[in-house]
Design a protein around this motif. Structure first.
Motif, PDB file in Angstrom:
ATOM      1  N   GLY A 642      -0.678   8.840  47.097  1.00 17.43           N
ATOM      2  CA  GLY A 642      -0.425  10.848  47.098  1.00 17.43           C
ATOM      3  C   GLY A 642       0.182  11.310  45.757  1.00 17.43           C
ATOM      4  O   GLY A 642       0.331  10.825  45.495  1.00 17.43           O
ATOM      5  N   LEU A 643       0.515  12.727  45.823  1.00 17.11           N
ATOM      6  CA  LEU A 643      -0.052  13.148  45.259  1.00 17.11           C
ATOM      7  C   LEU A 643       1.361  13.486  44.467  1.00 17.11           C
ATOM      8  O   LEU A 643       2.020  13.750  43.705  1.00 17.11           O
ATOM      9  N   VAL A 644       2.335  13.555  45.662  1.00 13.16           N
ATOM     10  CA  VAL A 644       3.631  14.180  46.019  1.00 13.16           C
ATOM     11  C   VAL A 644       4.606  12.586  46.231  1.00 13.16           C
ATOM     12  O   VAL A 644       4.714  12.141  47.612  1.00 13.16           O
ATOM     13  N   GLY A 645       5.166  12.191  45.158  1.00 16.53           N
ATOM     14  CA  GLY A 645       6.334  11.300  45.037  1.00 16.53           C
ATOM     15  C   GLY A 645       5.425   9.887  45.667  1.00 16.53           C
ATOM     16  O   GLY A 645       6.515   9.237  46.092  1.00 16.53           O
ATOM     17  N   GLY A 646       4.081   9.769  45.725  1.00 17.66           N
ATOM     18  CA  GLY A 646       3.768   8.345  45.927  1.00 17.66           C
ATOM     19  C   GLY A 646       2.956   8.073  47.171  1.00 17.66           C
ATOM     20  O   GLY A 646       2.606   7.008  47.658  1.00 17.66           O
ATOM     21  N   GLY A 647       3.480   9.311  48.343  1.00 24.40           N
ATOM     22  CA  GLY A 647       3.261   8.886  49.803  1.00 24.40           C
ATOM     23  C   GLY A 647       3.651  10.216  50.428  1.00 24.40           C
ATOM     24  O   GLY A 647       3.872  11.215  50.092  1.00 24.40           O
ATOM     25  N   ALA A 648       2.849   9.621  51.746  1.00 24.83           N
ATOM     26  CA  ALA A 648       2.616  11.288  53.164  1.00 24.83           C
ATOM     27  C   ALA A 648       3.935  11.841  53.230  1.00 24.83           C
ATOM     28  O   ALA A 648       3.824  12.909  53.757  1.00 24.83           O
ATOM     29  N   ALA A 649       5.165  11.200  53.454  1.00 20.41           N
ATOM     30  CA  ALA A 649       6.341  11.242  53.655  1.00 20.41           C
ATOM     31  C   ALA A 649       7.571  11.052  52.671  1.00 20.41           C
ATOM     32  O   ALA A 649       8.011  10.368  52.452  1.00 20.41           O
ATOM     33  N   GLY A 650       7.948  12.462  52.487  1.00 19.93           N
ATOM     34  CA  GLY A 650       8.789  12.285  51.676  1.00 19.93           C
ATOM     35  C   GLY A 650       9.058  13.855  51.353  1.00 19.93           C
ATOM     36  O   GLY A 650       8.653  14.694  51.754  1.00 19.93           O
ATOM     37  N   SER A 651       9.911  14.384  50.351  1.00 19.72           N
ATOM     38  CA  SER A 651      10.480  15.540  49.298  1.00 19.72           C
ATOM     39  C   SER A 651      11.330  15.719  50.859  1.00 19.72           C
ATOM     40  O   SER A 651      12.152  15.460  50.719  1.00 19.72           O
ATOM     41  N   GLU A 652      11.104  16.449  52.049  1.00 21.93           N
ATOM     42  CA  GLU A 652      11.295  16.766  53.062  1.00 21.93           C
ATOM     43  C   GLU A 652      10.748  16.254  54.409  1.00 21.93           C
ATOM     44  O   GLU A 652       9.649  16.381  54.517  1.00 21.93           O
ATOM     45  N   ILE A 653      11.538  16.350  54.976  1.00 21.57           N
ATOM     46  CA  ILE A 653      11.090  15.598  56.100  1.00 21.57           C
ATOM     47  C   ILE A 653      11.688  16.029  57.613  1.00 21.57           C
ATOM     48  O   ILE A 653      12.885  16.050  57.298  1.00 21.57           O
ATOM     49  N   ASP A 654      10.970  15.582  58.253  1.00 24.94           N
ATOM     50  CA  ASP A 654      11.467  16.364  60.337  1.00 24.94           C
ATOM     51  C   ASP A 654      11.266  15.354  61.233  1.00 24.94           C
ATOM     52  O   ASP A 654      10.095  14.257  60.451  1.00 24.94           O
ATOM     53  N   ARG A 655      12.016  15.250  62.203  1.00 26.00           N
ATOM     54  CA  ARG A 655      12.210  14.260  63.212  1.00 26.00           C
ATOM     55  C   ARG A 655      12.175  14.562  65.030  1.00 26.00           C
ATOM     56  O   ARG A 655      12.563  16.198  65.055  1.00 26.00           O
ATOM     57  N   TYR A 656      11.913  14.277  64.937  1.00 30.21           N
ATOM     58  CA  TYR A 656      11.469  13.827  66.633  1.00 30.21           C
ATOM     59  C   TYR A 656      13.190  14.768  67.644  1.00 30.21           C
ATOM     60  O   TYR A 656      13.564  13.542  66.691  1.00 30.21           O
ATOM     61  N   ASP A 657      13.663  15.094  68.094  1.00 28.56           N
ATOM     62  CA  ASP A 657      14.693  15.237  69.215  1.00 28.56           C
ATOM     63  C   ASP A 657      14.732  15.550  70.302  1.00 28.56           C
ATOM     64  O   ASP A 657      14.938  16.051  69.913  1.00 28.56           O
ATOM     65  N   LEU A 658      14.961  14.823  71.317  1.00 31.28           N
ATOM     66  CA  LEU A 658      14.660  15.363  72.170  1.00 31.28           C
ATOM     67  C   LEU A 658      16.478  16.211  72.690  1.00 31.28           C
ATOM     68  O   LEU A 658      16.310  17.167  73.434  1.00 31.28           O
ATOM     69  N   THR A 659      17.409  15.697  72.245  1.00 30.44           N
ATOM     70  CA  THR A 659      18.568  16.896  71.987  1.00 30.44           C
ATOM     71  C   THR A 659      19.165  17.781  71.823  1.00 30.44           C
ATOM     72  O   THR A 659      19.534  18.395  72.162  1.00 30.44           O
ATOM     73  N   LEU A 660      17.365  18.178  70.745  1.00 32.29           N
ATOM     74  CA  LEU A 660      17.259  19.271  70.157  1.00 32.29           C
ATOM     75  C   LEU A 660      16.136  20.430  70.528  1.00 32.29           C
ATOM     76  O   LEU A 660      15.738  21.167  70.347  1.00 32.29           O
ATOM     77  N   GLY A 661      15.918  20.143  71.751  1.00 35.25           N
ATOM     78  CA  GLY A 661      14.229  20.334  72.290  1.00 35.25           C
ATOM     79  C   GLY A 661      13.372  19.806  71.989  1.00 35.25           C
ATOM     80  O   GLY A 661      11.941  20.676  72.898  1.00 35.25           O
ATOM     81  N   THR A 662      12.504  19.073  71.776  1.00 39.26           N
ATOM     82  CA  THR A 662      11.266  18.027  71.158  1.00 39.26           C
ATOM     83  C   THR A 662      11.098  18.255  72.670  1.00 39.26           C
ATOM     84  O   THR A 662      11.506  17.153  73.649  1.00 39.26           O
ATOM     85  N   PRO A 663       9.567  18.474  73.795  1.00 42.06           N
ATOM     86  CA  PRO A 663       9.506  18.533  74.755  1.00 42.06           C
ATOM     87  C   PRO A 663       9.355  17.291  75.125  1.00 42.06           C
ATOM     88  O   PRO A 663       8.898  16.572  74.400  1.00 42.06           O
ATOM     89  N   PRO A 664       9.612  17.003  76.444  1.00 40.58           N
ATOM     90  CA  PRO A 664       9.365  15.465  76.855  1.00 40.58           C
ATOM     91  C   PRO A 664       8.292  14.574  76.996  1.00 40.58           C
ATOM     92  O   PRO A 664       8.477  13.323  76.801  1.00 40.58           O
ATOM     93  N   HIS A 665       7.599  15.146  77.058  1.00 40.58           N
ATOM     94  CA  HIS A 665       6.289  15.154  77.070  1.00 40.58           C
ATOM     95  C   HIS A 665       5.617  14.377  75.772  1.00 40.58           C
ATOM     96  O   HIS A 665       4.682  14.470  75.460  1.00 40.58           O
ATOM     97  N   THR A 666       6.708  14.460  74.594  1.00 43.02           N
ATOM     98  CA  THR A 666       5.258  15.012  73.040  1.00 43.02           C
ATOM     99  C   THR A 666       4.784  13.056  72.590  1.00 43.02           C
ATOM    100  O   THR A 666       6.178  13.062  73.044  1.00 43.02           O
ATOM    101  N   LEU A 667       3.965  12.971  72.047  1.00 45.00           N
ATOM    102  CA  LEU A 667       3.503  11.646  71.652  1.00 45.00           C
ATOM    103  C   LEU A 667       4.585  11.371  70.626  1.00 45.00           C
ATOM    104  O   LEU A 667       4.015  12.452  69.093  1.00 45.00           O
ATOM    105  N   LEU A 668       4.836  10.322  70.168  1.00 44.09           N
ATOM    106  CA  LEU A 668       5.269  10.144  69.123  1.00 44.09           C
ATOM    107  C   LEU A 668       4.669   8.980  68.320  1.00 44.09           C
ATOM    108  O   LEU A 668       4.556   8.408  69.157  1.00 44.09           O
ATOM    109  N   LEU A 669       3.759   9.746  67.733  1.00 46.55           N
ATOM    110  CA  LEU A 669       2.001   8.684  67.153  1.00 46.55           C
ATOM    111  C   LEU A 669       2.771   7.541  66.116  1.00 46.55           C
ATOM    112  O   LEU A 669       2.592   6.571  66.323  1.00 46.55           O
ATOM    113  N   ALA A 670       3.948   8.261  65.200  1.00 47.43           N
ATOM    114  CA  ALA A 670       4.096   7.349  64.161  1.00 47.43           C
ATOM    115  C   ALA A 670       5.535   7.655  63.886  1.00 47.43           C
ATOM    116  O   ALA A 670       6.337   8.988  63.423  1.00 47.43           O
ATOM    117  N   TYR A 671       6.441   6.609  63.113  1.00 48.21           N
ATOM    118  CA  TYR A 671       7.242   6.859  62.045  1.00 48.21           C
ATOM    119  C   TYR A 671       7.397   6.086  60.523  1.00 48.21           C
ATOM    120  O   TYR A 671       6.832   5.743  60.217  1.00 48.21           O
TER     121      TYR A 671
END
Length: 766
Positions: A642-671
């Motif tokens: 990628g053109l931003v730091g050499g990868g697609a996951a970077g600069s600022e990143i977000d996380r799945y978190d059931l304790t903060l309200g991520t819907p429980p049926h959410t599919l976590l496809l990749a990390y």
């Protein structure tokens, strides 16, 4: 690219977005004479990185022509203007009084308020000279200044009175500390310098300045509209009498007693106008007998604690009498107030898109971006790209390279652009909400009515890559390359129109960094998704700060940084509520609306050394996610380029978190994995100062790709990284980041209902 190429010519538009049939006006200033060329272009890609497809623009308009160049000055600094029509001209005894909180008392030549004109040495004013309060008297030939006895302390409240009796040639300057337990930097347990009385004689007469009464500065000249001698700090309850007040009367006012009415000419009440929806006006009320109302210019900060704040009520709308102050700054800027040079009526057949007026003069160049909407109230495509202009303004003209810890945050040597040097030298164009004013207080407001040098297609940040608008052009270029038609709208339309805007579209895409959000904007998303809408959140650190757009000034946004969150400054106690709507600012998470509840993921970490990749999770093999993963092998790393730091996951990143309200049926496809310790977990989640919160040690430092369904057939896909869009263009858009994004967009554009992941029957049948 030379510095000259970047600095000779500048401009801005009267609006960020415009629809067919409407008119947009461009204001241009050049340091050179002669002519310049103006061409409307459609922006395709703004990243000049040689590893990508390169900067791309297409000329679109018939108004393109040469125009005469001229220089247009800018006059920063806030003040209140009272057009008193001579009613406050005095030729006899008078008394001035105000509560004053100086924040840069060491800065010389400050006028607190008065009717004074230095050019002709005429009039009177209360000011600050040599670090002391002073009375300024101009007799038409020379200016006399009577100073207080000792230097002032910064950020402490004083009751200040100055009186002059021309018949007796007597001057009295009285200064009293009114610091209480909470309203000032220092406690009342210590003596605060600056107090005392100065009594002297003065042989001067007072000449009529012929100009307006100004609070927070004074006119440069009798003919110019510019204001100089700006005051930094707060002023509360300024008053003028056409008589001498006794010390007993002044002491009563200092203690909070009633204002003497005998001889009163004006008594401005800055708390007037505070209502349940904040302070939606620039008007300043006068409780004196003449009704000499004033107008705030360059938007000084209101909804700030006054001299009598007691530290109990923190919402200014609940105790307006304790918020009767205005905080003035010598670098506030609401509007450059330039004249118009180029006018364009948007053709009815011009397609919705991202455009700019390109300015060229010799080797100098600039772009003035603007966003063309579909015709009002309509949609011309099934997909909408929502441009995060609230966030663009939050970062507008940011001086992040001036911050001493910038390199520690970046994890690398900062890359200094010519535009950074130019911006450092040209502070007249205002600051961002990541900067502080010259007095050290945080910048609450940001305006689009000024040249914004980092809202430009080629701008690169101190990390060496694009950010905000230039980064969002990665997504625009990808949509163009795949010939995917989208409409364009901005945050301002979302704020004003709400869910009605989103409801016209099958799918709505975000930009890479929709960080700043107003309540109506967040409500619109919630309504849209609850009604079957589909969202692609293609960024990170989104929906984070509670911001607001001014109800009347469509060019102005506001934010106040409260107790926690990743922030460059923190608002003073008692000043966390927004002037523009009376609601608390800070993080949406602090108001029980974390982004996980709507988009599945929320801010986890930031780092700018390099970006990483994603590893697939078992949910990626769920049959209901097959349309997302089509064409991607099970063991394939996603976005290791990628053109931003050499990868697609970077600069600022977000996380799945059931304790903060991520819907429980959410599919976590990749990390994502492989982040360095320059990616610490966000400060709002670190409750104690502990080690081991960096990327190599903390499993919560990661970006999560998620998908879930909503009510009535809607769905949400979140890529959870600012760098994601920077990987779309790799290998001519033939890569797994592009493929996954296209898979989701194609499916979301279809009219076929999405399977309900939350349904038990769906889960059992999977």
């Amino acid at each position: 690219m030379t510095a000259v190429k970047q600095t000779a010519i500048r401009g801005y538009a009267d609006r960020l977005s415009v629809a067919p049939g409407e008119t947009i006006e461009f204001k241009v200033s050049s340091a050179r004479t002669g002519t310049y060329r103006a061409d409307v272009v459609r922006l395709i890609n703004g990243d000049s990185n040689p590893a990508g497809p390169g900067f791309t623009e297409v000329v679109e308009a018939t108004i393109n022509d040469a125009y005469p160049a001229r220089f247009q000055p800018t006059d920063p600094g806030s003040y209140v203007l009272i057009d008193d029509q001579g009613q406050l001209a005095v030729d006899g005894p008078f008394t001035l009084h105000a509560f004053v909180y100086p924040t840069t008392p060491g800065k010389d030549d400050q006028i607190v308020f008065g009717r004074y004109l230095p050019e002709t040495h005429s009039g009177y004013a209360l000011g600050i000279r040599n670090g002391r309060f002073c009375l300024v008297i101009g007799d038409g030939t020379r200016t006399s200044v009577v100073e207080g006895g000792s230097p002032l302390r910064h950020s402490c409240w004083y009751s200040v009175a100055a009186s002059f009796d021309p018949a007796a040639r007597s001057v009295r300057l009285s200064v009293r500390s009114v610091a209480n337990s909470v309203n000032s930097l220092l406690s009342p347990i210590v003596a605060i310098s600056g107090e005392g009385d100065t009594v002297t004689t003065l042989t001067a007469e007072i000449a009529d300045s012929g100009g307006p009464f100004v609070i927070g500065g004074c006119p440069v000249s009798a003919t110019a509209t510019a204001i100089d001698s700006h005051f930094n700090g707060k002023i509360d309850s300024p008053k003028v009498w056409q008589r001498l007040l006794s010390l007993a009367e002044l002491d009563g006012i200092t203690r909070g007693g009633s204002v003497a009415q005998d001889g009163l000419m004006a008594a401005w009440d800055f708390a007037e106008g505070i209502g349940p929806d904040g302070i939606p006006t620039d008007r300043v009320g006068d409780r004196g007998p003449r009704g000499l109302t004033g107008t705030c210019v360059n938007f000084p900060a209101r909804a700030v604690t006054g001299w009598n704040w007691r530290g109990i009520e923190e919402n200014f709308t609940h105790a307006p009498e304790q918020y009767g102050a205005i905080h003035f700054h010598d670098d506030d800027l609401d509007d450059c107030r330039w004249d118009t040079d180029v006018v364009w009526e948007i053709p009815g057949n011009l397609r919705s898109g991202i455009y700019a007026l390109r300015l060229t003069q010799d080797e100098s160049e600039d772009w003035i971006p603007f966003f063309v909407l579909p015709p009002r109230g309509t949609a011309t495509a099934k997909a909408l790209l929502l441009i995060p202009t609230t966030s663009y303004l939050a970062y507008a003209n940011e001086h992040f390279n001036d911050i001493q810890i910038a390199q520690s945050i970046f994890g690398r040597t900062a890359v200094i652009d010519e535009l950074d040097f130019w911006l450092h030298e040209h502070t007249e164009f205002g600051r961002s909400t990541y900067d502080t004013h010259t007095d050290g207080s945080g910048v609450h407001y940001s305006s689009s009515l000024r040249p914004i040098v980092n809202l430009r297609p080629k701008f690169r940040t101190a990390t060496g890559g694009p950010w905000q608008f230039p980064a969002d052009l990665h997504l625009a270029a990808w949509l163009d390359a795949l010939n995917i038609g989208v409409d364009i709208a901005t945050d301002r339309e979302l704020h004003d129109e709400g869910a009605e805007l989103l409801s016209r579209y099958q799918v709505v895409l975000t930009g890479s960094h929709p960080e700043y959000y107003s309540g109506p904007m967040l409500d619109a998303w919630e309504t849209y998704l609850s009604s079957g809408g589909r969202a692609m959140y293609l960024g990170a650190n989104g929906f984070y700060w509670v911001a607001n757009w001014h109800p009347g000034k469509k060019h102005l946004m506001e934010v106040r940084k409260a107790e926690y969150g990743s922030r460059a400054w923190q608002a003073n106690p008692g000043e966390y509520y927004l002037q523009t709507n009376g609601q608390r600012s800070g993080l949406w998470r602090g108001r029980a609306r974390p982004p996980q509840k709507i988009f599945g993921t929320g801010f986890a970490a930031e780092g700018f050394d390099e970006s990483s990749y994603y590893v697939q999770m078992p949910d990626a093999r769920d049959p209901r996610a097959a349309f997302i993963m089509a064409g991607i092998d099970p063991g394939e790393k996603i976005g290791d380029f990628g053109l931003v730091g050499g990868g697609a996951a970077g600069s600022e990143i977000d996380r799945y978190d059931l304790t903060l309200g991520t819907p429980p049926h959410t599919l976590l496809l990749a990390y994502s994995e492989g982040h360095s310790d320059n990616y610490p977990r966000v400060v709002e989640e670190v409750l104690f100062n502990i080690p081991m919160v960096g990327g190599t040690m903390d499993p919560n430092v990661r970006a999560d790709i998620v998908y879930f369904t909503t009510r009535q057939g809607g769905g949400v896909f979140s890529s959870s990284s600012i760098a994601w869009c920077g990987s779309l263009l790799e290998n001519g858009c033939d890569n797994n980041v592009s493929r996954m994004t296209a898979n989701v967009l194609t499916r979301f554009l279809s009219d076929e209902p999405l399977p309900d992941l939350a349904s038990e029957s769906e889960l059992e049948g999977a």
